[in-house]
Design a protein around this motif. Structure first.
Motif, PDB file in Angstrom:
ATOM      1  N   GLN A  44      37.326   5.531  78.385  1.00  0.00           N
ATOM      2  CA  GLN A  44      38.354   6.434  77.865  1.00  0.00           C
ATOM      3  C   GLN A  44      39.608   5.654  77.463  1.00  0.00           C
ATOM      4  N   TYR A  48      41.170   5.645  73.782  1.00  0.00           N
ATOM      5  CA  TYR A  48      42.575   6.018  73.600  1.00  0.00           C
ATOM      6  C   TYR A  48      43.307   4.940  72.804  1.00  0.00           C
ATOM      7  N   ASP A  76      50.428   9.433  81.430  1.00  0.00           N
ATOM      8  CA  ASP A  76      49.546  10.565  81.125  1.00  0.00           C
ATOM      9  C   ASP A  76      49.984  11.324  79.872  1.00  0.00           C
ATOM     10  N   ASN A  77      50.530  10.582  78.887  1.00  0.00           N
ATOM     11  CA  ASN A  77      50.871  11.210  77.608  1.00  0.00           C
ATOM     12  C   ASN A  77      49.597  11.394  76.785  1.00  0.00           C
ATOM     13  N   SER A  78      49.431  12.565  76.222  1.00  0.00           N
ATOM     14  CA  SER A  78      48.247  12.831  75.418  1.00  0.00           C
ATOM     15  C   SER A  78      48.392  12.218  74.032  1.00  0.00           C
ATOM     16  N   SER A  80      47.898  13.819  71.358  1.00  0.00           N
ATOM     17  CA  SER A  80      48.578  14.813  70.521  1.00  0.00           C
ATOM     18  C   SER A  80      50.096  14.660  70.616  1.00  0.00           C
ATOM     19  N   GLU A  81      50.610  14.296  71.801  1.00  0.00           N
ATOM     20  CA  GLU A  81      52.047  14.045  71.945  1.00  0.00           C
ATOM     21  C   GLU A  81      52.461  12.840  71.104  1.00  0.00           C
TER      22      GLU A  81
END
Length: 265
Positions: A44, A48, A76-78, A80-81
């Motif tokens: 992951q 990312y 833990d920033n997505s 999408s952010e």
């Protein structure tokens, strides 16, 4: 040693994840643990990283390092952010230096345009960027149509009404289109000569041409709309009372020609 001691595959992986070599390549989970977040599998993390690099290149044409991306994962920033942050900056940049400078001023610090390290920090929240972008667009875009940088108070008023930056600019275009051409060009000329001739904060609530148009078009104020309608009706009445323009024997309008040019028309 692992084989001789009959370690399981899971034991080997656990030990590998504690080596300095592993921690240098995958620092993300150490950051996540420090910040109270759960473990993220290596697959992951790699996915990312690839997507974050693609987004940074797509929106801003920049290359970002794994260490910069590790900070996002560690907080833990997505994705999408991150995309919201990059898309915001890309949109601001497309409107030129005035809007970009207002955007940076609204945030309260300057982002490095070549790297934009702060976009890979948890300190910059997307709601903060959204408001800064709206303020920068509301204030800065009108400069391109001869209205100068608008005051903060106007931007705050329009923001409170729920108008999008695109709708605000469209309304400002209506204001600019209705202002007398000579007044607009004089304002631009004065601005070039460093004279503060653009409508200021107080003008928006006065009976100046700008104030009336601002209240009518941006605020949809009934009194201002009625005032514009009365002014238009009065101009039409004066024109009709005068019989229209002077016309030649052939019927062509000649009233705007100098007297000497009317001879023989």
């Amino acid at each position: 040693q692992a084989i001789s001691e009959k370690w399981s595959a899971d034991q080997i992986i656990i030990q590998l994840r504690q080596t300095p070599q592993y921690l240098a390549v995958f620092p993300e989970n150490g950051l996540r643990k420090d910040n109270g977040f759960s473990f993220m599998p290596e697959s992951q993390i790699l996915a990312y990283r690839n997507e974050a690099k693609r987004l940074a290149g797509q929106y801003l044409g920049i290359n970002v390092s794994n260490s910069e991306i590790a900070n996002l994962i560690g907080h833990d920033n997505s994705l999408s952010e991150l995309e919201t942050k990059l898309a915001t900056e890309a949109r601001v940049q497309q409107y030129g230096p005035t809007v970009n400078a207002l955007f940076m001023s609204e945030l309260g610090y300057s982002l490095d345009p070549a790297r934009l390290h702060d976009f890979f920090s948890n300190d910059v929240q997307t709601p903060e960027l959204d408001r800064a972008m709206q303020t920068a667009l509301n204030r800065g875009r009108p400069e391109a149509i001869g209205l100068g940088v608008r005051p903060q108070s106007e931007s705050d008023q329009l923001y409170s009404m729920g108008l999008s930056p695109d709708q605000v600019f469209q309304n400002y275009q209506g204001v600019a289109a209705e202002l007398p051409a000579a007044e607009r060009w004089a304002a631009i000329e004065n601005h070039i000569n460093n004279s503060p001739a653009f409508p200021n904060t107080s003008d928006a609530m006065t009976n100046t041409p700008y104030g009336t148009l601002y209240r009518a078009i941006q605020l949809q104020d009934p009194k201002a709309l009625a005032q514009l309608q009365q002014q238009m009706a009065a101009e039409v009445a004066r024109f009709q009372a005068g019989g229209g323009p002077t016309r030649s024997s052939s019927g062509a309008a000649a009233g705007l020609l100098p007297e000497e040019q009317r001879v023989g028309v």
